[in-house]
Scaffold this active site. Sequence first.
Site, PDB file in Angstrom:
ATOM      1  N   ASP A  47       0.828  -1.205   0.000  1.00  0.00           N
ATOM      2  CA  ASP A  47       0.000   0.000   0.000  1.00  0.00           C
ATOM      3  C   ASP A  47       0.863   1.256   0.000  1.00  0.00           C
ATOM      4  OD1 ASP A  47      -2.287   1.820   0.649  1.00  0.00           O
ATOM      5  OD2 ASP A  47      -3.310  -0.074   0.936  1.00  0.00           O
TER       6      ASP A  47
ATOM      7  N   HIS B  47      -3.900   4.992   4.104  1.00  0.00           N
ATOM      8  CA  HIS B  47      -4.595   3.757   3.759  1.00  0.00           C
ATOM      9  C   HIS B  47      -3.896   2.504   4.288  1.00  0.00           C
ATOM     10  CE1 HIS B  47      -6.441   0.947   0.724  1.00  0.00           C
ATOM     11  NE2 HIS B  47      -7.491   1.634   1.117  1.00  0.00           N
TER      12      HIS B  47
ATOM     13  N   SER C 283     -11.519  -2.109   0.412  1.00  0.00           N
ATOM     14  CA  SER C 283     -10.201  -2.020   1.041  1.00  0.00           C
ATOM     15  C   SER C 283     -10.220  -2.600   2.446  1.00  0.00           C
ATOM     16  CB  SER C 283      -9.791  -0.554   1.172  1.00  0.00           C
ATOM     17  OG  SER C 283      -9.393  -0.068  -0.050  1.00  0.00           O
TER      18      SER C 283
END
Length: 677
Positions: free
Chosen positions: A161, A202, A376
């Site tokens: 990520d 994230h 996600s």
Amino acid sequence: MLPLAGALLLLLLPPACLASNPRTVYSNHWAVRVPGGPEVAAELAAKYGYLNLGQIGNLENYYHFYHSKTVKRSTLSSRGTHSFLGMDPKVEWVQQQEVKKRVKRHARTDLNLMYFNDPIWSNMWYLHCTDKSSRCRSEMNVMAAWQRGYTGKNVVISILDDGVERNHPDLIQNYDPFASYDVNGEDQDPSPRYDANNENKHGTRCAGEVAAAANNSYCIVGIAYNARIGGIRMLDGDVTDLVEAKSLGIRPDYIDIYSASWGPDDDGKTVDGPGPLARKAFEDGIKKGRKGLGSIFVWASGNGGREGDYCSCDGYTNSIYTISISSTTENGYKPWYLEECSSTLATTYSSGAFYERKIVTTDLRQRCTDDHTGTSVSAPMVAGIIALALEANPLLNWRDVQHLLVKTSRSVHLRAPDWRTNGAGRKVSHLYGFGLVDAEGMVVEAKKWRTVPSQHVCVGASDRRPRFIRADQLIRTTTQTNACADSSGQYVAYLEHVVVRVSISHPRRGDLQIHLVSPSGTKSQLLARRTFDYSNEGFKNWEFMTVHCWGEKAEGEWMLEIHDIPSQLRNPETQGKLKEWTLILYGTSEHPYHPVTVQHSRSRMLDISTTDLEPSKAALFHSQLEFVEEEDEYSGPCHPECGNRGCDGPSEEQCLNCVHYSLGSVKTGRYYDVGSL
Ligand SMILES: *[C@@H]1O[C@H](CO)[C@@H](O)[C@H](O)[C@H]1NC(C)=O
Ligand SMILES: [Ca+2]
Ligand SMILES: [Ca+2]
Ligand SMILES: [Ca+2]
Ligand SMILES: [Ca+2]
């Protein structure tokens, strides 16, 4: 009339195994056998005032009826309307459920005693679905897996990520520098780049879901809270084939699970997948990673639902090497961002509409957030659950893990218009794959799992007869296959993945809809119309994948259907062409769970609770029973304490619970759980 298998069961069960409760307690749940199909079952339920809670697990013709007017727990068997139900000619058999004594394994009350001092623990609603106030009616059974002792010890996960905040107080304990790398910065430290917008939050959010520390009075509890967690920083910069390949191949003998929640643009008009290097990285990973057992790649199915995107146009999630995960909301609704397609394997809870809750997790700058959303969320959740399964059985290979998910995930209350039972008896949907993951099911199965037979790949002959695709026409083309029975040692008797490789030219790609029908009649949607996809590039050797035929027999006639429904934006005179298509079958030459070399000779009662007839559990019982059947027979002497009960080993603990009997046929196990409901 009792169904045959049920009758068999009653005859076989010695009295000692029947409920020992002196007083039978009846519940307001009924098991009903209706051979006429789901519509008839629904009619009957309405006619006699029941709530039809649907088919019982994957048991065809068995339905779960609920009657709220009946006193919840009564020592009197209900009469009146209930006997009318039993007398209806469309009902073959009906049984009011007796409340049975609970046994240790499913003692839900223990779960409520599970206490963590992490301040956000009580907000982790997706782990508390058994709470009365909860809107998530079905559990992912994560706490139950913890209670069995699995928390991810010795399993290594890495998040691909935009970085991971390694010194976050809830991550620092499980953070593993060896599971980490910074591909963007070309150094060992994957710490995110901080900016005013917290753009790179994230990865940190995903990492906490998997392995935030438990009971440290900080933030949340990770699903695999004793696993080791790392980050591969690769999204904060230009993403190239090389960057992806590098990231997918970081320390494959050290990292067990790679979790990725990214992919091509979810704009509803892109068709894109891994380039040559990333493709090679996937192949190397599954062949050589984890010392040959295969790296586990967990992938989010995509967030392009609102744009009408379809996840089969994303070559990462659509790959057989990735475990594609979808999302459902706390109420079991389809979230607005959900992308459908036939390569999705399973589902977890995630965010939904504004009035539905989101996911709580670790956040950038040492914080905690209750605002994590989308698919996600789902990939890291499953990465955590797979970590629990790998702790239970570190020898699982990459295909074992996919089998486990197929076998243990459940449709439960997830709403989808397209739930179908495939030719192997498994319910599957284009929204949710095989359904909501079951962490307890995963660890229980993993613990006893035997590695599936080796993977065979049967590549069919390419059909190169060109066919025009005309507006408003449906073209069908079939191929007959013996699944490589006579050649190359690649016979596929039982299916896993099925891939269709196609080349199509077309003036407006988004107008096409493609289906594949298996010999068992299972219809997979390989492509749906995509409003925004105006491309005239068609498909060039694109590989569509379906998992919907998992467990079915491969031999027979396969049918490809292409439907061209022209949008108003297009001149309907222009036509497309199917240039070539090839069917590629993946699977095994033997039954994956009953290889012919195994003796099926004995079964025994399992001490599993069948108390509340939760449909989701029936499938689990089934799989547990299946396993027990597979145990090799013990033929030596039994401990004297066993009396005439038989045993599967010499010690006192190995006495069977019931008088043993021979299974006339392996199939008996299938109905065993119904009989004991
Ligand atoms: C967490 O810690 C508390 C003490 O602070 C303890 O009572 C509790 O049992 C622990 N919970 C778990 C699940 O280990
Ligand atoms: Ca760095
Ligand atoms: Ca914590
Ligand atoms: Ca997408
Ligand atoms: Ca996949």
